[in-house]
Every structure is written in C-alpha cells, then in structure tokens.
Design an enzyme around this catalytic site. Structure first.
Site, PDB file in Angstrom:
ATOM      1  N   ASN A  11     -24.544  40.290  94.832  1.00 55.56           N
ATOM      2  CA  ASN A  11     -24.103  41.445  94.024  1.00 55.56           C
ATOM      3  C   ASN A  11     -25.243  42.411  93.760  1.00 55.56           C
ATOM      4  OD1 ASN A  11     -21.536  40.364  93.545  1.00 55.56           O
ATOM      5  ND2 ASN A  11     -22.180  39.325  91.677  1.00 55.56           N
ATOM      6  N   ASN A 182     -22.477  24.706  82.706  1.00 54.01           N
ATOM      7  CA  ASN A 182     -22.964  24.975  81.353  1.00 54.01           C
ATOM      8  C   ASN A 182     -21.894  24.515  80.359  1.00 54.01           C
ATOM      9  OD1 ASN A 182     -21.015  26.978  81.232  1.00 54.01           O
ATOM     10  ND2 ASN A 182     -22.445  28.668  81.518  1.00 54.01           N
ATOM     11  N   ALA A 248     -29.206  35.084  84.976  1.00 55.64           N
ATOM     12  CA  ALA A 248     -29.683  34.277  86.112  1.00 55.64           C
ATOM     13  C   ALA A 248     -30.534  33.077  85.702  1.00 55.64           C
ATOM     14  CB  ALA A 248     -30.440  35.124  87.136  1.00 55.64           C
ATOM     15  N   ALA A 249     -30.600  32.768  84.412  1.00 55.46           N
ATOM     16  CA  ALA A 249     -31.351  31.569  83.994  1.00 55.46           C
ATOM     17  C   ALA A 249     -30.711  30.321  84.612  1.00 55.46           C
ATOM     18  CB  ALA A 249     -31.386  31.466  82.482  1.00 55.46           C
ATOM     19  N   ASP A 251     -28.797  30.192  87.287  1.00 58.69           N
ATOM     20  CA  ASP A 251     -28.988  30.232  88.745  1.00 58.69           C
ATOM     21  C   ASP A 251     -30.396  29.775  89.119  1.00 58.69           C
ATOM     22  OD1 ASP A 251     -26.436  31.361  88.921  1.00 58.69           O
ATOM     23  OD2 ASP A 251     -27.247  33.394  88.783  1.00 58.69           O
TER      24      ASP A 251
HETATM   25  O1  RIB Z   1     -25.578  34.485  86.953  1.00 57.20           O
HETATM   26  C1  RIB Z   1     -25.982  35.822  86.898  1.00 57.20           C
HETATM   27  C2  RIB Z   1     -25.274  36.630  87.934  1.00 57.20           C
HETATM   28  O2  RIB Z   1     -23.898  36.647  87.624  1.00 57.20           O
HETATM   29  C3  RIB Z   1     -25.666  38.087  87.998  1.00 57.20           C
HETATM   30  O3  RIB Z   1     -26.753  38.329  88.846  1.00 57.20           O
HETATM   31  C4  RIB Z   1     -24.383  38.770  88.428  1.00 57.20           C
HETATM   32  O4  RIB Z   1     -24.436  39.354  89.680  1.00 57.20           O
HETATM   33  C5  RIB Z   1     -23.300  37.715  88.319  1.00 57.20           C
HETATM   34  O5  RIB Z   1     -22.950  37.225  89.552  1.00 57.20           O
END
Ligand code: RIB
Length: 305
Positions: A11, A182, A248-249, A251
């Site tokens: 994204n 989570n 994004a933590a 991820d």
């Molecule tokens: O987890 C964060 C992500 O969620 C963002 O980067 C956004 O693109 C969504 O996919």
C-alpha cells in the site's frame, strides 16, 4: 539461511498527524501529511529483510505512479520483488491518521491488492528453499487460503497474521505453524476477550485445541504471549519506549520474528528480538520508514540488558 516468502498487500500510506482523532462530521487540521510506503504484507517483508532474512514478496501494485515507488521502496530495503505484479488501476492506498499519543486509525482501499488471484500465486510461487510463508488479510481471502493450502502441502511453515481481523474456518488451524494475532484479532477468532497474559493464554489454548501448532498473542505495552502444541509457554515483556507512531509495529514484530526463526534462534530469543524491533519502530514515524535493521535491533538489545 532459507528464504521467507510474504504473500500479501502493498500500500501507499497517506499519513496525517493530528492532535486528536476527528469526531463524526468534524473537520480538523493536520500538522503534516506524508506519503509513506506501507501495506501489512510489504511491511512484514521489509522487516524480515532488514532483520537479516532473504525475503521475497508476492503481490501486486497498480499501473499508477505509486506502483513504481512502492516496488522501489521494497527493492531498496532488500526485498526480492520479481513476484510483485502490475495490475490495471490504482495501487492499494491506506488513509492513516496518527494522534499525539502515537495511536492510529486506518482506512484501506484495496486497489491492486484486491486483484491478486489464486492463479497469480500459483504461477508466481516456488516453495523450494522456503523456510516459511507469511500471510495476512489484505488480499482476497480465497487467495490467502489457497496459498496456505499450497504451502502446507509442500511442507512449508505457514505464519498467518489475520489482519484486519476475521474469523477463521476450523479446517485452517491444522495448517498453521504460527498464528500471530493482537488482542482484537484474538477476540474475533477465539471469542475470548483478551486484555492481559492470562486472557491471552486462554485464547491461545482455544487456537491450539483447534489444531494450530503455535500461537503468539501480541499485547502492545504488555508484551506478547507464546504457546505451542508441544507444551512450550513464554510471556515476553515489551520494552519501554515513548511511542511516536505505532503504525507497522505489529508488522515489524512479525517480520523480525520470522527472520529470527529462519536464522535458527530459539523461540524465546526470537520473541525478544521481535519485541526489540517493534519497540524501535514505534519511536519513529511511518510504516516502512520506521523499521530497524539487524544491527540496530542488536544494539538496542545490548542497551537494554
Ligand atoms: O499495519 C500497518 C499497515 O496497515 C499500514 O502500512 C497500512 O498500509 C495498512 O495496511
């Protein structure tokens, strides 16, 4: 090291910083708006590559100008992008608002992510030499399920992060090496309201009983809880940092954890490595822009010991 393969979303994040989130019908000013590469799949791939793994991404971007920027960002950060397709139309877009506490809310527009098909994945993916496949829930669910079945049939571990949250069919759990959720996702999937280690353990027991080989429940400031069908249990605390932006933590945690596992670290050590990576990420703005590399994570761990 065997490679990791992320099958998921890419994204462009349009990130606006605000004092507080707007109320319904309210118009507010943002102090700053930026375009930052993101997407749960792409973020996890970047986190894995930055943490030292050989990592490839399979997914799609649009034929718009964002598509080139997003693929370039992945390549620059060490992710193999040969399996990122170009689809007619726009790339995936995430509208993100970040408040002064570093919390966010996100609205997704799937764009090219919504066009990734089972056939695309079947033609793109070669499982040989793959340690694990990492999947989320930002491409069509049927495509994700087909990829999970294919990976499992080839003996490749499946790490599933069903985000945004959704219920999972019973027959999927036995195909999962690691389910990573989570508090919100755990509650949607298991029906257990998760708020601490004890409730995370109850949710984990539910998922293990369904057949998952292991589960990690991330608990934000309270760290994470790991449980496996083999009987292992670990509660790993979070590192104390001042959050700037939590985007994004999760991820970053997942990508770093997968990289550490592929590198042969023991589970508890891999969880600490992942927690350190996520702690660094929340101190920086943006998604992929916030993800640390292996040297930074190791230095952070030394500074905390
Ligand atoms: O987890 C964060 C992500 O969620 C963002 O980067 C956004 O693109 C969504 O996919």
């Amino acid at each position: 090291m065997q490679k990791l393969l992320v099958i998921g979303s890419v994204n462009m994040d349009v990130v606006s910083n605000v004092k507080q989130f707007p109320l319904p019908g309210e118009t507010i000013h943002s102090s700053c708006t930026k375009f930052v590469p993101g997407g749960k799949g792409a973020n996890q791939a970047v986190a894995a590559a930055r943490a030292g793994a050989a990592c490839a991404m399979a997914g799609a971007v649009g034929l718009d100008p964002f598509g080139d920027t997003l693929v370039d960002s992945l390549t620059e950060k060490g992710v193999q992008t040969e399996s990122v397709l170009r689809k007619e139309g726009t790339s995936g877009i995430a509208l993100i608002t970040v408040n002064e506490e570093g919390e966010n809310n996100i609205i997704l527009s799937a764009g090219a992510n919504g066009k990734v098909s089972e056939e695309d994945i079947a033609s793109l993916v070669q499982w040989e030499g793959t340690y694990a496949a990492l999947l989320q829930n930002e491409i069509p669910w049927e495509t994700t399920v087909a990829a999970i079945r294919s990976a499992n049939a080839q003996g490749v571990r499946v790490f599933l992060n069903p985000a945004p949250a959704r219920e999972l069919p019973d027959d999927l759990f036995p195909l999962l090496d690691t389910l990573i959720v989570n508090e919100t996702e755990a509650a949607v999937i298991t029906g257990v309201k998760v708020s601490d280690t004890a409730t995370a353990e109850a949710a984990a027991a539910w998922a293990l009983a369904k057949g998952a080989a292991s589960i990690i429940v991330t608990l934000g400031e309270q760290g994470c809880f790991f449980a496996s069908a083999a009987g292992a249990r670990a509660a790993v605390p979070a590192f104390r940092v001042k959050p700037v932006d939590t985007t994004a933590a999760g991820d970053t945690f997942i990508g770093a954890y997968a990289a550490a596992c592929a590198d042969g670290l023991a589970k508890e050590e891999a969880l600490r490595f992942a927690a350190a990576a996520a702690a660094i990420a929340v101190t920086r703005p943006g998604a992929q822009s916030s993800i640390p590399d292996k040297a930074e994570i190791e230095a952070f761990l030394v500074s905390q010991s």
